[in-house]
Design a protein around this motif. Structure first.
Motif, PDB file in Angstrom:
ATOM      1  N   ARG A  35       0.962  -1.044  -0.025  1.00 32.15           N
ATOM      2  CA  ARG A  35      -0.025   0.028  -0.063  1.00 32.15           C
ATOM      3  C   ARG A  35       0.771   1.469  -0.024  1.00 32.15           C
ATOM      4  NH1 ARG A  35      -5.054  -0.772   3.919  1.00 32.15           N
ATOM      5  NH2 ARG A  35      -5.809  -2.583   2.994  1.00 32.15           N
ATOM      6  N   ARG A  36       0.302   2.367  -0.467  1.00 29.39           N
ATOM      7  CA  ARG A  36       1.043   3.627  -0.545  1.00 29.39           C
ATOM      8  C   ARG A  36       0.117   4.649  -0.847  1.00 29.39           C
ATOM      9  NH1 ARG A  36       5.752   4.179   1.839  1.00 29.39           N
ATOM     10  NH2 ARG A  36       7.028   5.812   0.968  1.00 29.39           N
ATOM     11  N   VAL A  37       0.263   5.967  -0.094  1.00 35.50           N
ATOM     12  CA  VAL A  37      -0.421   7.080  -0.341  1.00 35.50           C
ATOM     13  C   VAL A  37       0.575   8.040  -1.016  1.00 35.50           C
ATOM     14  CG1 VAL A  37      -1.710   8.985   0.312  1.00 35.50           C
ATOM     15  CG2 VAL A  37      -2.166   6.616   1.325  1.00 35.50           C
ATOM     16  N   VAL A  38       0.253   8.770  -2.001  1.00 38.85           N
ATOM     17  CA  VAL A  38       1.358   9.629  -2.777  1.00 38.85           C
ATOM     18  C   VAL A  38       0.429  10.811  -3.039  1.00 38.85           C
ATOM     19  CG1 VAL A  38       2.672   7.704  -3.406  1.00 38.85           C
ATOM     20  CG2 VAL A  38       1.139   8.783  -5.084  1.00 38.85           C
ATOM     21  N   VAL A  39       1.329  11.803  -3.262  1.00 35.13           N
ATOM     22  CA  VAL A  39       0.802  12.901  -4.354  1.00 35.13           C
ATOM     23  C   VAL A  39       1.064  12.943  -5.623  1.00 35.13           C
ATOM     24  CG1 VAL A  39       0.877  15.614  -4.636  1.00 35.13           C
ATOM     25  CG2 VAL A  39       1.057  14.624  -2.451  1.00 35.13           C
ATOM     26  N   SER A  40       0.131  13.029  -6.470  1.00 34.97           N
ATOM     27  CA  SER A  40       0.317  12.688  -8.089  1.00 34.97           C
ATOM     28  C   SER A  40      -0.593  13.549  -8.899  1.00 34.97           C
ATOM     29  CB  SER A  40       0.134  11.214  -8.641  1.00 34.97           C
ATOM     30  OG  SER A  40       0.416  11.193 -10.084  1.00 34.97           O
ATOM     31  N   GLU A  41      -0.083  14.369  -9.831  1.00 35.58           N
ATOM     32  CA  GLU A  41      -0.815  15.412 -10.554  1.00 35.58           C
ATOM     33  C   GLU A  41      -1.734  16.186  -9.706  1.00 35.58           C
ATOM     34  OE1 GLU A  41      -2.709  12.367 -13.224  1.00 35.58           O
ATOM     35  OE2 GLU A  41      -0.921  12.498 -14.740  1.00 35.58           O
ATOM     36  N   GLY A  42      -1.155  16.501  -8.427  1.00 34.62           N
ATOM     37  CA  GLY A  42      -2.058  17.670  -7.787  1.00 34.62           C
ATOM     38  C   GLY A  42      -3.035  17.024  -6.949  1.00 34.62           C
ATOM     39  N   LYS A  43      -3.016  15.592  -6.890  1.00 30.90           N
ATOM     40  CA  LYS A  43      -4.153  14.860  -6.051  1.00 30.90           C
ATOM     41  C   LYS A  43      -3.504  14.017  -5.047  1.00 30.90           C
ATOM     42  CE  LYS A  43      -7.674  15.369  -9.595  1.00 30.90           C
ATOM     43  NZ  LYS A  43      -8.800  14.584 -10.441  1.00 30.90           N
ATOM     44  N   LEU A  44      -4.074  13.666  -3.933  1.00 27.95           N
ATOM     45  CA  LEU A  44      -3.859  12.381  -3.065  1.00 27.95           C
ATOM     46  C   LEU A  44      -4.494  11.308  -3.425  1.00 27.95           C
ATOM     47  CD1 LEU A  44      -2.143  12.631  -0.420  1.00 27.95           C
ATOM     48  CD2 LEU A  44      -4.497  12.536   0.729  1.00 27.95           C
ATOM     49  N   ARG A  45      -3.333  10.363  -3.715  1.00 28.62           N
ATOM     50  CA  ARG A  45      -3.809   9.103  -4.351  1.00 28.62           C
ATOM     51  C   ARG A  45      -3.495   7.792  -3.553  1.00 28.62           C
ATOM     52  NH1 ARG A  45      -5.085  10.086  -9.742  1.00 28.62           N
ATOM     53  NH2 ARG A  45      -4.582  12.044 -10.812  1.00 28.62           N
ATOM     54  N   TYR A  46      -4.093   6.939  -3.352  1.00 32.38           N
ATOM     55  CA  TYR A  46      -3.836   5.948  -2.642  1.00 32.38           C
ATOM     56  C   TYR A  46      -3.920   4.448  -3.502  1.00 32.38           C
ATOM     57  CZ  TYR A  46      -5.152   1.479   0.029  1.00 32.38           C
ATOM     58  OH  TYR A  46      -5.278   0.291   0.630  1.00 32.38           O
ATOM     59  N   ALA A  47      -2.837   3.739  -3.493  1.00 29.25           N
ATOM     60  CA  ALA A  47      -2.447   2.630  -4.463  1.00 29.25           C
ATOM     61  C   ALA A  47      -2.610   1.489  -3.286  1.00 29.25           C
ATOM     62  CB  ALA A  47      -1.333   2.830  -5.223  1.00 29.25           C
ATOM     63  N   GLU A  48      -3.146   0.227  -3.817  1.00 30.43           N
ATOM     64  CA  GLU A  48      -2.860  -0.841  -3.308  1.00 30.43           C
ATOM     65  C   GLU A  48      -2.970  -2.107  -4.325  1.00 30.43           C
ATOM     66  OE1 GLU A  48      -5.898  -3.597  -0.340  1.00 30.43           O
ATOM     67  OE2 GLU A  48      -6.526  -1.622  -0.942  1.00 30.43           O
ATOM     68  N   VAL A  49      -1.970  -2.911  -3.829  1.00 36.34           N
ATOM     69  CA  VAL A  49      -1.764  -4.138  -4.456  1.00 36.34           C
ATOM     70  C   VAL A  49      -2.148  -5.446  -3.839  1.00 36.34           C
ATOM     71  CG1 VAL A  49       0.028  -5.649  -5.806  1.00 36.34           C
ATOM     72  CG2 VAL A  49       0.232  -3.287  -5.823  1.00 36.34           C
ATOM     73  N   TRP A  50      -2.959  -6.308  -4.628  1.00 40.90           N
ATOM     74  CA  TRP A  50      -3.350  -7.462  -3.819  1.00 40.90           C
ATOM     75  C   TRP A  50      -2.378  -8.485  -3.455  1.00 40.90           C
ATOM     76  CZ3 TRP A  50      -8.267  -9.682  -6.980  1.00 40.90           C
ATOM     77  CH2 TRP A  50      -9.278  -8.807  -7.006  1.00 40.90           C
ATOM     78  N   GLN A  51      -2.442  -9.066  -2.206  1.00 42.86           N
ATOM     79  CA  GLN A  51      -1.471  -9.685  -2.033  1.00 42.86           C
ATOM     80  C   GLN A  51      -1.576 -11.238  -2.132  1.00 42.86           C
ATOM     81  OE1 GLN A  51      -0.360  -9.182   2.215  1.00 42.86           O
ATOM     82  NE2 GLN A  51      -1.670  -7.330   2.217  1.00 42.86           N
ATOM     83  N   ARG A  52      -2.395 -11.412  -3.055  1.00 43.04           N
ATOM     84  CA  ARG A  52      -2.628 -13.026  -3.789  1.00 43.04           C
ATOM     85  C   ARG A  52      -2.852 -12.774  -5.168  1.00 43.04           C
ATOM     86  NH1 ARG A  52      -7.215 -11.111  -1.424  1.00 43.04           N
ATOM     87  NH2 ARG A  52      -8.978 -11.221  -2.719  1.00 43.04           N
ATOM     88  N   GLU A  53      -2.775 -13.713  -5.993  1.00 39.51           N
ATOM     89  CA  GLU A  53      -2.960 -13.674  -7.313  1.00 39.51           C
ATOM     90  C   GLU A  53      -4.334 -13.542  -7.567  1.00 39.51           C
ATOM     91  OE1 GLU A  53      -1.361 -17.247  -9.441  1.00 39.51           O
ATOM     92  OE2 GLU A  53       0.400 -16.995  -8.564  1.00 39.51           O
ATOM     93  N   PRO A  54      -4.679 -12.537  -8.712  1.00 38.82           N
ATOM     94  CA  PRO A  54      -3.728 -12.363  -9.920  1.00 38.82           C
ATOM     95  C   PRO A  54      -3.065 -10.737  -9.479  1.00 38.82           C
ATOM     96  CG  PRO A  54      -5.906 -11.754 -10.251  1.00 38.82           C
ATOM     97  CD  PRO A  54      -6.147 -12.187  -8.953  1.00 38.82           C
ATOM     98  N   PHE A  55      -2.718 -10.403  -8.271  1.00 33.29           N
ATOM     99  CA  PHE A  55      -2.197  -9.282  -7.910  1.00 33.29           C
ATOM    100  C   PHE A  55      -2.591  -8.203  -8.850  1.00 33.29           C
ATOM    101  CE2 PHE A  55       0.989 -12.813  -7.713  1.00 33.29           C
ATOM    102  CZ  PHE A  55       0.820 -12.916  -6.134  1.00 33.29           C
ATOM    103  N   VAL A  56      -3.761  -7.732  -8.442  1.00 32.58           N
ATOM    104  CA  VAL A  56      -4.495  -6.548  -9.032  1.00 32.58           C
ATOM    105  C   VAL A  56      -4.195  -5.114  -8.261  1.00 32.58           C
ATOM    106  CG1 VAL A  56      -6.811  -5.433  -9.749  1.00 32.58           C
ATOM    107  CG2 VAL A  56      -6.319  -7.801  -9.815  1.00 32.58           C
ATOM    108  N   LEU A  57      -3.724  -4.409  -9.115  1.00 30.65           N
ATOM    109  CA  LEU A  57      -3.353  -3.076  -8.652  1.00 30.65           C
ATOM    110  C   LEU A  57      -4.514  -2.007  -8.835  1.00 30.65           C
ATOM    111  CD1 LEU A  57      -1.182  -0.620  -7.614  1.00 30.65           C
ATOM    112  CD2 LEU A  57      -0.904  -0.386 -10.213  1.00 30.65           C
TER     113      LEU A  57
END
Length: 302
Positions: free
Chosen positions: A267-289
């Protein structure tokens, strides 16, 4: 205190997390963004930081000279104890500056409880001193902040760093370094040149639990944002006489009943293109972002 005078700030740079984003120079030799190593030793006696910016995915290097670091006396050569000055890129201002903390640590011995004090990024040994710097990575110029002192000195590896926007288009003319602790904010303001503790306006979290800050703070929209990757984000304006915290919960399905180290690599929260964005990768297959935009009105959106 003028930030231009303090740091010789170069405009056109922007930083988020420990990344330099957007164009950091018109020179062709500099990449549009760079990735900095989060931990680095402090060594040498140069007047400024030694910075080498390279094209990603290679990691750029930044070295703070030990000359400017507050450190304890060197241990006895026969004691089996080594001294390490470990640097930590704690936060970024959003417009090209870095907050760096240097810890004076003793390694290679055992502490009073008998546990090894060997250096480990996940289990840091006790520190004797903590020295904080504002660094301009384009020029290598360093400005040392005063010691916090008292029980706050060694805390807050996730302190936030925010520059004060100028009404015109020139460089900012002030900055704040701050950390939330419940209903209190520990902060340094360049206008006063000292640390203080201020009480925030009352705010209520949706659950009866404490925020666990587990990544670097972010600067966006004139506010600092502190992240609990298992729950949500709380923000506040460190320049306010009485900061008013706001809480934004993670998207539905991402909130966990308690914090856990197992999520940090996914998991990660970042600033990108002037917005606060949260990204999460599944911890199991198929590892969806999955990615979401976080704002004050909703917990998130696709």
């Amino acid at each position: 205190m003028s930030l231009r005078r303090l740091l010789g700030l170069s405009t056109g740079a922007a930083v988020s997390g420990h990344y330099l984003r957007r164009s950091i120079s018109t020179a062709a030799s500099r990449p549009p963004w760079a990735l900095f190593e989060k931990f680095t030793p402090a060594t040498g006696s140069a007047l400024g930081a030694s910075v080498r910016i390279v094209e990603p995915p290679r990691v750029s290097s930044l070295l703070v000279p030990a000359l400017h670091v507050r450190a304890s006396a060197a241990p006895d050569p026969g004691s089996g104890v080594s001294q390490a000055l470990i640097g930590h890129v704690s936060s970024t201002s959003g417009d090209g500056l870095l907050l760096i903390t240097i810890y004076d640590m003793l390694t290679g011995a055992s502490n009073r409880e008998g546990r090894s004090m060997d250096f480990d990024l996940g289990h840091l040994p006790p520190a004797s001193y903590a020295t904080r710097f504002i660094c301009n990575p384009l020029t290598g110029r360093l400005s040392r902040l005063p010691d916090i002192g008292g029980p706050w000195e060694f805390l807050w590896p996730d302190m936030g760093f925010l520059t004060k926007a100028d009404r015109g288009h020139g460089p900012p003319d002030g900055f704040a370094v701050a950390q939330l602790d419940g209903n209190k904010m520990i902060r340094f303001l360049s206008e006063t040149g000292k640390w203080d503790i201020t009480v925030t306006a009352p705010y209520q979290l949706p659950l009866a639990r404490r925020m666990m800050m587990d990544q670097e703070a972010l600067a966006l929209g004139g506010r600092l944002w502190w992240v609990d990757q298992s729950w949500g984000v709380v923000s506040a304006d460190p320049f306010s006489d009485q900061p008013e915290p706001r809480f934004v919960e993670l998207p539905r399905g991402s909130v966990l009943p308690a914090p856990g180290k197992s999520v940090y690599n996914y998991r990660r929260v970042v600033v990108s293109e002037g917005k606060l964005r949260y990204a999460e990768v599944w911890q199991r297959e198929p590892f969806v972002l999955s990615t979401f935009v976080l704002d004050d009105d909703e917990g998130g959106g696709c």
